[in-house]
Design a protein around this motif. Structure first.
Motif, PDB file in Angstrom:
ATOM      1  N   ILE A  78      38.191  61.258  40.663  1.00  0.00           N
ATOM      2  CA  ILE A  78      38.058  62.017  41.908  1.00  0.00           C
ATOM      3  C   ILE A  78      37.661  61.043  43.009  1.00  0.00           C
ATOM      4  CG2 ILE A  78      36.702  63.803  43.058  1.00  0.00           C
ATOM      5  CD1 ILE A  78      36.698  65.240  40.268  1.00  0.00           C
ATOM      6  N   LEU A 110      37.613  69.688  46.755  1.00  0.00           N
ATOM      7  CA  LEU A 110      36.783  68.889  45.865  1.00  0.00           C
ATOM      8  C   LEU A 110      36.033  69.775  44.860  1.00  0.00           C
ATOM      9  CD1 LEU A 110      35.397  66.243  45.003  1.00  0.00           C
ATOM     10  CD2 LEU A 110      33.832  66.505  46.918  1.00  0.00           C
ATOM     11  N   ASP A 113      38.436  70.755  42.252  1.00  0.00           N
ATOM     12  CA  ASP A 113      38.763  69.618  41.381  1.00  0.00           C
ATOM     13  C   ASP A 113      37.639  69.339  40.390  1.00  0.00           C
ATOM     14  OD1 ASP A 113      41.112  69.390  42.708  1.00  0.00           O
ATOM     15  OD2 ASP A 113      40.551  67.626  43.895  1.00  0.00           O
TER      16      ASP A 113
END
Ligand SMILES: [Zn+2]
Length: 319
Positions: A78, A110, A113
């Motif tokens: 990430i 984010l 994710d």
């Protein structure tokens, strides 16, 4: 954009709710809190000196091996922000920024994710109290700001346990002689090491003074067994004494080398008598200041442990 408006926007994009004044980070703007796929999620701001971070916290059912979560997140590559910490039931992700906050859309992405990444190695909550695993729970409760599923009877139990811990602590009899002996020993050893290291490096290593303050505090507290007024007074005194002692050793060694004289009680005495003049000429005053910083830090970290559980429901006005 104002933090409140920003968090409101993040809340809209993530499908969570913004609770001003509430959440783990104790900020006025509060945090965005809620659950997605039964993962407890909190988003907010944290300031560490000059650094501002947007923080994302994801909580899941307690597991035995948090290392697995860590390695999974590392493998997920990430790009935004970085791993702050992983515990048995949470992961904290931090996105440092200066001046311009990360885009709200990016933050929402984010969060998705992160959750997707940890799904394979974690178990989400299942609508029951996370402590007793039996009482059905619909809403989150904040424990000292941390959102969790905890039922009324488990809250009561946590409160009782903490009260008992606090009572036990109050009832501990401090062992003053022990604290004094250990403190003196740490101060003497710290001073000796300080003097020898300074001599070896040929200059005074100021950070060492902070370390001495820290070690002295640890020794005194270990000896007394609890934080007391006595400790709060002798810790800075012993720290300063230790630094001065170390400086005396340093100056004695320097004189022995430069003047080619052997060590003697007389020499040490002479150094001690003129210590203040030597301190003012050298970096002695600075080292004393650093020693005090160390002692201050030690005292700060040695303040009484907090035994308090404050439960608060989300959306409730601040106490
Ligand atoms: Zn429970």
């Amino acid at each position: 954009m104002h933090e409140n408006d920003y968090l409101q926007q993040v809340a809209n994009l993530t499908g969570l709710r913004h609770y001003p004044q509430q959440g783990p980070w104790g900020k006025k703007s509060g945090s965005v809190v809620g659950t997605r796929d039964n993962y407890v999620t909190a988003i907010g701001f944290r300031y560490n000196g000059q650094n501002a971070s947007l923080v994302i916290l994801l909580r899941f059912k307690r597991l035995e091996q948090p290392e697995l979560v860590k390695s999974t997140l590392k493998g997920a590559e990430i790009k935004k922000g970085k791993l702050g910490a992983v515990g048995n039931d949470f992961v904290r992700w931090e996105w440092k920024y200066s001046f311009i906050k990360p885009g709200a859309e990016e933050v929402a992405k984010l969060v998705e994710d992160l959750r997707t990444a940890i799904k394979t190695v974690t178990t989400p909550f299942d609508g029951r109290c996370e402590h007793c695993a039996s009482t059905p729970m619909q809403s989150l409760t904040l424990l000292n700001g941390m959102p969790m599923f905890i039922c009324a009877s488990c809250q009561e139990r946590v409160r009782n346990e903490l009260n008992q811990a606090a009572e036990k602590y109050e009832m501990l009899t401090p062992n003053y002689p022990n604290g004094l002996v250990l403190g003196l020993g740490a101060a003497a050893l710290g001073g000796l090491a300080w003097g020898l290291v300074a001599y070896g490096l040929n200059h005074i290593f100021l950070w060492g003074a902070i370390l001495i303050g820290y070690i002295v505090a640890a020794a005194v507290l270990r000896g007394t067994g609890k934080v007391t007024r006595f400790g709060q007074i002798i810790i800075p005194v012993l720290t300063i004494a230790s630094v001065l002692f170390g400086d005396a050793i340093f100056y004695t060694l320097i004189i022995m080398k430069q003047e080619h004289v052997a060590f003697s009680g007389k020499l040490l005495n002479a150094v001690l008598l003129h210590l203040w003049e030597l301190e003012i000429q050298g970096s002695g005053v600075l080292s004393l200041l650093f020693g005090l910083v160390g002692a201050g830090y030690a005292l700060y970290s040695a303040r009484k442990p907090k035994f308090q559980a404050v439960f608060q429901s989300l959306g409730a006005p601040s106490p």
